[in-house]
Design an enzyme around this catalytic site. Sequence first.
Site, PDB file in Angstrom:
ATOM      1  N   SER A 173      31.904  -8.214 -25.139  1.00  0.00           N
ATOM      2  CA  SER A 173      33.032  -8.306 -26.083  1.00  0.00           C
ATOM      3  C   SER A 173      34.186  -9.043 -25.401  1.00  0.00           C
ATOM      4  CB  SER A 173      33.439  -6.902 -26.552  1.00  0.00           C
ATOM      5  OG  SER A 173      34.443  -6.977 -27.533  1.00  0.00           O
ATOM      6  N   THR A 174      35.320  -8.393 -25.207  1.00  0.00           N
ATOM      7  CA  THR A 174      36.487  -9.044 -24.617  1.00  0.00           C
ATOM      8  C   THR A 174      36.162  -9.606 -23.234  1.00  0.00           C
ATOM      9  OG1 THR A 174      37.852  -7.409 -25.764  1.00  0.00           O
ATOM     10  CG2 THR A 174      38.927  -8.749 -24.085  1.00  0.00           C
ATOM     11  N   HIS A 200      31.023  -9.885 -29.558  1.00  0.00           N
ATOM     12  CA  HIS A 200      31.937  -9.528 -30.652  1.00  0.00           C
ATOM     13  C   HIS A 200      32.873 -10.704 -30.929  1.00  0.00           C
ATOM     14  CE1 HIS A 200      31.518  -5.009 -29.463  1.00  0.00           C
ATOM     15  NE2 HIS A 200      30.471  -5.448 -30.152  1.00  0.00           N
ATOM     16  N   MET A 293      35.775  -4.113 -24.355  1.00  0.00           N
ATOM     17  CA  MET A 293      36.476  -2.880 -24.678  1.00  0.00           C
ATOM     18  C   MET A 293      35.574  -1.984 -25.517  1.00  0.00           C
ATOM     19  SD  MET A 293      39.591  -2.006 -23.873  1.00  0.00           S
ATOM     20  CE  MET A 293      40.651  -0.582 -24.160  1.00  0.00           C
ATOM     21  N   ASP A 296      30.373  -0.032 -27.379  1.00  0.00           N
ATOM     22  CA  ASP A 296      29.213  -0.605 -28.061  1.00  0.00           C
ATOM     23  C   ASP A 296      28.117  -0.919 -27.038  1.00  0.00           C
ATOM     24  OD1 ASP A 296      27.661  -1.540 -30.124  1.00  0.00           O
ATOM     25  OD2 ASP A 296      28.571  -3.529 -30.164  1.00  0.00           O
TER      26      ASP A 296
END
Length: 356
Positions: A173-174, A200, A293, A296
């Site tokens: 993600s991030t 993401h 973050m 998931d």
Amino acid sequence: MEPIKVLIVDDSAFMRTILKDLLTTNEHIQVIGSARNGADAIEQVKKLKPDVVTLDVEMPVMNGIDALERIMNEHPLPVIMLSSTTSEGTENTILAMQKGAFDFVTKPSGSISLDIHKVKDELIEKIIEAKQANITQLIFRRTQVNQTRTKRKPQVLPYSSKSKNKLILIGTSTGGPRALETVLTNVPKDIAAPILIVQHMPSGFTKSLANRLNAVCEIKVKEAIHGEIFKNGTAYIAPGGKHLRVRQVGYSLVSELTYDPPVRGHRPSVDTLFISAAELKNINKLAIILTGMGSDGSAGLEYLKNNNQDTYVIAESEKTAVINGMPKSAIKTGWVDEIADLDKIAIHITNFVNER
């Protein structure tokens, strides 16, 4: 906690004002100044020393990409890009991520978005996340990516392969675009496995990410298409806004894209991909959790391990992760086999696939 000091950079006075109004509704955020273009932003960063910068991509005098490079070279700190959803806007945003931007938020309706309030919660959440960022991993140094290409050395690694058929699964993600570049540029083009990726990211941006990675990697990188057969030597990125699943049809692995509801707020979801992979027979899986973050992927790992005990699981180390949320959550499940620095993960992929 002390307020997070934010500098707003946008060429529109209206956008600067409304962004300040939106952000100051949160008690943890303090807007300490604004700038009207990239050149002004560089001066304000030096003067005000903010914790986080929100940076418009398209501006006169000096655009957001050029300003970002200067900021990350001279005064590195978390920068959140404010991007349009045009084709040029998505490409510039992905470029910004590779140059060290922490994350981005899309403007709902162009450069002057009267409905910017729609992304208020997302922007506030990312500013709060940004304060936790690993700054050293945000600094863009392209030479580091190139240098790691010479570091592939045979190692004895503790994999337990029972099948010659291999599958690589990656969730992030991030900080993911930069991490994926580091990993995928070090995977050889003849790798005998497909690589399935959930990053993401909103619809439209994943295609730009895939195109940019494809231009710098030896392997092929593309956005996944519904119903296609996964091939060795190719990395497939789940399209923004769609879940990616893998299913077995005869001897082939086939993609399945759906608009099923988000899983714990995410679509695509790492959990969804991992859970679908658990149903595959006679295929050894390497599951990797990179920077991001939240949590998931953790539930998916548990399902994978419970159904495929020989799945090998790697989590990125806290040392190299821009945000350690997803790796930390994965490690807490007790199913992670190894914690590895980012620059070692391509070696694990190569050796896992080559092991017979």
